[in-house]
Design an enzyme around this catalytic site. Structure first.
Site, mmCIF file in Angstrom:
data_model
loop_
_atom_site.group_PDB
_atom_site.id
_atom_site.type_symbol
_atom_site.label_atom_id
_atom_site.label_comp_id
_atom_site.label_asym_id
_atom_site.label_seq_id
_atom_site.Cartn_x
_atom_site.Cartn_y
_atom_site.Cartn_z
ATOM 1 N N CYS A 21 -10.279 59.166 15.516
ATOM 2 C CA CYS A 21 -11.259 58.142 15.124
ATOM 3 C C CYS A 21 -10.514 56.883 14.679
ATOM 4 C CB CYS A 21 -12.175 58.660 14.022
ATOM 5 S SG CYS A 21 -11.393 58.659 12.396
ATOM 6 N N CYS A 61 -8.398 57.204 11.560
ATOM 7 C CA CYS A 61 -7.132 57.922 11.783
ATOM 8 C C CYS A 61 -6.140 57.028 12.531
ATOM 9 C CB CYS A 61 -7.376 59.217 12.554
ATOM 10 S SG CYS A 61 -8.232 60.443 11.550
ATOM 11 N N GLU A 111 -6.385 64.705 11.802
ATOM 12 C CA GLU A 111 -5.175 63.893 12.003
ATOM 13 C C GLU A 111 -4.629 63.383 10.680
ATOM 14 O OE1 GLU A 111 -8.084 63.730 13.404
ATOM 15 O OE2 GLU A 111 -8.087 62.707 15.331
ATOM 16 N N ASN A 149 -9.850 69.411 10.238
ATOM 17 C CA ASN A 149 -10.825 68.605 9.499
ATOM 18 C C ASN A 149 -11.420 69.428 8.365
ATOM 19 O OD1 ASN A 149 -12.074 70.096 11.559
ATOM 20 N ND2 ASN A 149 -13.868 68.752 11.632
ATOM 21 N N GLU A 172 -14.607 69.192 5.863
ATOM 22 C CA GLU A 172 -15.844 68.459 5.565
ATOM 23 C C GLU A 172 -16.276 68.687 4.118
ATOM 24 O OE1 GLU A 172 -18.606 69.468 8.727
ATOM 25 O OE2 GLU A 172 -17.513 68.116 10.083
ATOM 26 N N CYS A 178 -10.434 63.891 8.218
ATOM 27 C CA CYS A 178 -10.165 64.286 9.598
ATOM 28 C C CYS A 178 -8.865 65.094 9.697
ATOM 29 C CB CYS A 178 -10.011 63.057 10.492
ATOM 30 S SG CYS A 178 -11.519 62.124 10.707
HETATM 31 N N1 THU Z 1 -13.038 64.422 13.061
HETATM 32 C C1 THU Z 1 -11.698 64.609 13.046
HETATM 33 O O1 THU Z 1 -11.211 65.555 12.404
HETATM 34 N N2 THU Z 1 -10.883 63.740 13.692
HETATM 35 C C2 THU Z 1 -11.334 62.650 14.384
HETATM 36 O O2 THU Z 1 -10.528 61.804 14.754
HETATM 37 C C3 THU Z 1 -12.768 62.547 14.671
HETATM 38 C C4 THU Z 1 -13.647 63.293 13.739
HETATM 39 C C5 THU Z 1 -13.898 65.361 12.328
HETATM 40 C C6 THU Z 1 -14.487 64.789 11.087
HETATM 41 C C7 THU Z 1 -15.741 65.596 10.945
HETATM 42 O O3 THU Z 1 -15.430 66.773 10.234
HETATM 43 C C8 THU Z 1 -16.114 65.982 12.350
HETATM 44 O O4 THU Z 1 -14.976 65.750 13.139
HETATM 45 C C9 THU Z 1 -17.313 65.194 12.904
HETATM 46 O O5 THU Z 1 -17.119 63.830 12.716
#
Ligand code: THU
Length: 384
Positions: free
Chosen positions: A339, A342, A307, A294, A296, A305
């Site tokens: 999520c 994704c 994925e 991920n 940010e 994310c």
């Molecule tokens: N996140 C992911 O990388 N994948 C997911 O399917 C759920 C959320 C990350 C995004 C963000 O950087 C952190 O988790 C909190 O939401």
């Protein structure tokens, strides 16, 4: 019964094709010609003569300032200098040692000149005596894609083509092994899986490290060649994909994909949430693994994310995607699922039975199918 493994050198045992191309580009620039990597694409794997003559003709050079002799001198000195200070061994070359322990003979069958084979072996930490025989481009009249190199290797080892497996990474090399009557396992270090299968490869693997431990010739046979042999195109979400006909054992692929996701997790950029995620997808067409973490952003909504980063890496590398497996790796307990955004992106590339493996830092695993996570995916009407 497998009695001998015949290894091409460049792109199979050592990571040198990129270096050869860099040196090739430098040669053309030394004679005032601008060459791109494309000029060398079909020139790989068939020896230095073809490497230059073919690329020269692609560049429209049929005489001075180009000459094979000048190119060859330039290539030799620059190539040796380029690999002198690095280890160019590709992952998994310990297969040479493992084969011996399993009672299987090994040979190098390289279209390169002896000096190059020598330099490559030294840089990869291998010795001549690690192999039962070494054939180079100078030992035969007709180089790859003709069959002579592999035939000579088999004669020297006293084996026939049904007992020999060739390891190759280029179209010309695969053709050479096929013409000699051998089964060919292609790496995807140089070409993609679909090209390798079209050229006649019986099995396609990412690199030699994709071959799990084996202790007998029969075990190696099963690893390389047992599997379903369908080559039809199959629907993966909105995509039609021709899955690899031969696959590595499932458990082995899972371990590799989990390790790729864990490595990506280490690189997560998550200074806002502190929630680190790594992901990996296994491409159905090639068996290759792509990972992502991920990332940010100060503007939270710009966050991507893990994925989705893994999926975009796969598409960037292969141009299409069918997902055989997706791993999500996080410190969450129970391990976090993808999520909804994704999952929607997965809907484009996944089959209902695609395995989604949720793994936590405590090594807890949850196994689900994509359809359990998203039972009714939206796919655009014209793409269903
Ligand atoms: N996140 C992911 O990388 N994948 C997911 O399917 C759920 C959320 C990350 C995004 C963000 O950087 C952190 O988790 C909190 O939401």
């Amino acid at each position: 019964m497998i009695k001998a493994l015949l290894f091409d050198m460049d792109g199979v045992l050592v990571d040198s094709e990129g270096i050869s191309i860099d040196v090739g580009i430098d040669y053309y620039s030394s004679i005032g010609v601008h060459a791109t990597r494309d000029a060398f694409r079909d020139a790989l794997g068939c020896g230095e003569r073809l490497f230059f003559d073919r690329s020269a003709s692609i560049l429209g050079l049929y005489g001075p300032p180009y000459s094979y002799e000048s190119a060859s001198d330039f290539f030799r000195s620059r190539y040796i200098a380029a690999i002198a200070s690095r280890n160019i061994a590709l992952p998994g070359i310990d297969i040479v040692e493992r084969a011996r322990k399993a009672g299987i003979m090994t040979a190098v069958a390289s279209s390169a000149a002896p000096w190059k084979v020598e330099a490559n072996l030294a840089s990869a930490g291998l010795k001549r005596s690690d192999f039962d025989y070494i054939v180079t481009g100078e030992d035969i009249k007709r180089n790859k894609p003709e069959k002579d190199i592999y035939e000579l290797a088999m004669i020297k080892l006293g084996v026939d083509c049904g007992e020999s497996v060739v390891f190759e990474d280029s179209k010309g090399g695969i053709e050479s092994g096929r013409r000699a009557g051998c089964r060919v396992v292609s790496m995807m270090t140089t070409i993609d899986g679909a090209t390798a299968e079209a050229a006649g490869a019986s099995a396609v693997i990412s690199d030699l490290s994709a071959i799990p431990p084996f202790s007998t010739a029969d075990e190696l046979e099963a690893i390389l060649f047992d599997g379903d042999s369908s080559t039809d195109r199959v629907r993966y979400g909105a995509s039609m994909i021709r899955p690899l006909s031969r696959r590595m054992p499932q458990e082995f692929m899972e371990r590799r994909a989990i390790e790729a996701a864990r490595k990506a997790w280490e690189n997560a950029y998550a200074p806002y949430s502190g929630f680190h995620v790594g992901a990996a997808v296994v491409s159905a067409a090639t068996g290759r693994i792509y990972s992502g973490c991920n990332v940010e952003n100060s503007s939270y909504g710009a966050t991507i994310c893990a994925e989705r980063n893994a999926m975009t890496s796969a598409i960037t590398a292969e141009g299409s995607l069918g997902i055989d497996m997706l791993v999500v790796y996080s410190e969450d307990e129970p391990p976090a699922p993808p999520c909804a955004m994704c999952l929607q992106m997965m809907a484009e590339f996944a089959r209902p039975e695609t395995l989604v493996l949720l793994v936590s830092t405590k090594a807890k695993e949850i196994r689900l199918s994509f359809s359990q996570l998203l039972p009714m995916p939206f796919v655009f009407p014209t793409m269903r």
